[in-house]
Design an enzyme around this catalytic site. Structure first.
Site, short mmCIF file in Angstrom:
data_model
loop_
_atom_site.label_atom_id
_atom_site.label_comp_id
_atom_site.label_asym_id
_atom_site.label_seq_id
_atom_site.Cartn_x
_atom_site.Cartn_y
_atom_site.Cartn_z
N LYS A 78 -5.91 3.97 -5.63
CA LYS A 78 -4.94 3.68 -4.51
C LYS A 78 -4.80 2.90 -3.41
O LYS A 78 -6.01 2.76 -3.15
CB LYS A 78 -4.39 5.04 -4.21
CG LYS A 78 -3.20 5.37 -3.31
CD LYS A 78 -2.98 6.68 -2.71
CE LYS A 78 -1.61 6.95 -1.94
NZ LYS A 78 -1.49 8.36 -1.65
N SER A 153 2.95 10.29 -3.01
CA SER A 153 2.86 8.72 -2.58
C SER A 153 1.97 8.05 -3.45
O SER A 153 2.08 6.68 -3.53
CB SER A 153 2.32 8.51 -1.23
OG SER A 153 1.06 9.00 -0.85
N SER A 177 0.58 14.36 -2.46
CA SER A 177 0.76 13.15 -3.12
C SER A 177 -0.14 12.90 -4.44
O SER A 177 -0.14 11.77 -5.00
CB SER A 177 0.36 11.99 -2.08
OG SER A 177 1.57 11.77 -1.50
N1 GLN Z 1 5.50 13.73 0.77
C1 GLN Z 1 4.63 14.02 1.77
C2 GLN Z 1 4.64 13.14 3.06
O1 GLN Z 1 5.49 12.33 2.91
C3 GLN Z 1 3.18 14.08 1.32
C4 GLN Z 1 2.54 12.61 1.27
C5 GLN Z 1 1.25 12.61 0.80
O2 GLN Z 1 0.70 13.70 0.18
N2 GLN Z 1 0.33 11.41 1.30
O3 GLN Z 1 4.24 13.04 4.04
#
Ligand code: GLN
Length: 490
Positions: A78, A153, A177
């Site tokens: 990532k 994400s 994510s």
């Molecule tokens: N959807 C959550 C957020 O937007 C989690 C994102 C993540 O785990 N990086 O904060």
């Protein structure tokens, strides 16, 4: 078998037996990426030259009998993990040209074990999002159906694994994510216990919630990667001094053919959640039955503060983000707007142009919630709720070894469907946020499909540092679930 079908586990066997070379494997995957990447949009950077060079080196090592646990295995990272000499953008314009001087700890660990790094994957800007639509570079598509989001994400990593562009990948999970995109892409994702894996060289979003973890095609690969990336690191003061077991041993447990002796908790609040898709519920009930047949004892448990999880998370995460992202001021890192002579104007313009709308929204919410007059009412209160959520879990684990739940209330949604409505997007995180709030590990394993043929995952969460139970149950489940279509055709 085709090269791209190889998992870490099967590729290691073939490489060690010298049936294939690391160079052939890496070249085949790079060719596949060239052919299909336009359709999927999984990568921000592909490091073709670097990968081929690492693959050659791996072949020399294999020939000399120097075989480590990932020698010659092509992986993707990532693009929020610092990679020495390779651009690390976090999906943001503000870091468009940021090239780290060093590797993050997990990256060094992978390299030390001989892994080949193919490239850096797309993500929601600074990992803020649930669909990978918030990247300032591209929208990643779900390989099962390009009209749908891959989740987020870590959508680029998940799509790259499902599209079989790499053997496996790393993602990060602040509120789901890793698990949610794994669920939407029909693969395995594990968020380790907070502190299990060093965060050194992971660009911070919300430091008390962020964890790095494996995104893989099967549970065995998740165990193999977890073995490599776990462990205390003196460069991360929040990394824990706890022993790292050999996670692949979890698989032996199931070799006896049953999960007898394990107890699973079913949170009664989860299935009464408003808006849960009947198809998700059906897959969940099927999974529960399968685990029961495998010898797992089911118990109803209660997580009474579930209804406050989303609200508390969406205060805490933006608060931490507003503090972490203050460093991108046009002076120390990355992009600077040069259109004005005035310092304050420069700050304003740099941030307005460099950050996307979702990131700006979170910085504003976080700054507001932390401001002197509102701190107690928002941040202070949210941290108290976080303690209550953590206590709910401790209590639940008095009667079970792991908790079973859906990963997301619905399968992947269509690209664009929720972009105008951030609140609806936030609500899709309901089942994954708690594990981060409580610091416990969680896994997502493929469990079925929707009527449209989109994958649906099953989540399991365990006590702190008990990833072993998740891998045991996850592997037993995976070996028996018998999914009809394993991976999408591109
Ligand atoms: N959807 C959550 C957020 O937007 C989690 C994102 C993540 O785990 N990086 O904060």
């Amino acid at each position: 078998m085709e090269y791209h079908e190889l998992t870490i586990g099967s590729a290691i066997e073939r490489l060690t037996r010298r049936e294939i070379s690391a160079f052939e494997l890496t070249s085949a995957l790079l060719t596949r990426i060239e052919k299909y990447e336009d359709r999927i949009g999984a990568f921000i950077t592909v490091d073709k030259a670097g990968a081929l060079e690492q693959a050659k080196k791996a072949d020399q090592d294999i020939a000399a009998g120097r075989i480590s646990s990932l020698t010659g295995i092509p992986l993707a990272l990532k693009d929020i993990l610092c990679t020495k000499g390779i651009k690390t953008t976090c999906g943001s314009q503000i870091l468009e040209n940021f090239v780290p001087q060093y590797d993050g700890t997990v990256v060094s660990k992978l390299k030390n074990e001989g892994a080949v790094i193919l490239g850096k994957t797309n993500l929601d800007e600074f990992a803020m999002g649930s669909s990978t639509e918030n990247s300032s570079y591209k929208v990643t598509k779900n390989p099962w159906n390009p009209e749908y989001v891959p989740g987020g994400s870590s959508g680029g990593s998940a799509a790259a694994v499902a599209a079989r562009f790499c053997c496996a990948a790393l993602g990060t999970d602040t509120g789901g994510s890793i698990r949610q995109p794994a669920s939407h892409c029909g693969i395995v994702g594990i968020k380790p216990t907070y502190g299990r894996v060093s965060r050194f060289g992971l660009v911070s979003y919300a430091s008390s919630l962020d964890q790095i973890g494996p995104i893989t095609r099967d549970v065995r690969d998740a165990a193999i990667l977890l073995n490599v990336i776990s462990g205390h690191d003196k460069l991360d003061s929040t990394s824990a001094r706890v022993d790292v077991p050999d996670f692949t041993k979890a698989l032996d447990f199931f070799e006896k053919g049953s999960l007898k002796g394990m107890k699973a908790g079913i949170p009664k609040e989860y299935l009464s959640t408003e808006g849960i898709d009947p198809e998700v519920e059906k897959v969940f009930n099927h999974a529960k039955q399968l685990l029961t047949d495998l010898g797992v004892e089911m118990r109803e448990i209660s997580l009474p503060h579930t209804e406050y999880v989303v609200a508390a998370y969406y205060i805490i995460a933006p608060c931490e983000a507003s503090s972490n992202l203050a460093r991108y001021d046009g002076v120390k890192y990355g992009f600077r707007d040069r259109s004005s002579e005035d310092l304050i104007e420069m700050y304003k313009k740099t941030k307005s142009k460099g950050f996307g709308l979702e990131v700006q929204r979170r910085i504003i919410i976080g700054t507001y919630a932390l401001s002197a007059g509102y701190y107690d009412a928002y941040y202070g209160r949210a941290t108290k709720v976080r303690t209550l959520i953590t206590e709910d879990f401790s209590k639940a684990f008095e009667t079970c070894d792991f908790i079973l739940s859906p990963v997301a209330p619905a399968p992947a949604f269509k690209i664009g469907e929720k972009t105008d409505d951030p609140l609806t997007m936030y609500l899709t995180d309901i089942f994954t946020l708690s594990a981060n709030m409580a610091g416990i590990p969680g896994i997502s394993v493929p469990a079925g499909y929707s009527s449209k043929g989109l994958p649906i995952g099953l989540q399991m969460m365990a006590r702190k540092f008990d990833e072993m139970s998740l891998l045991k149950a996850g592997y037993g489940f995976e070996q028996n679930v018998g999914l009809s279509r394993k991976f999408p055709d591109l």
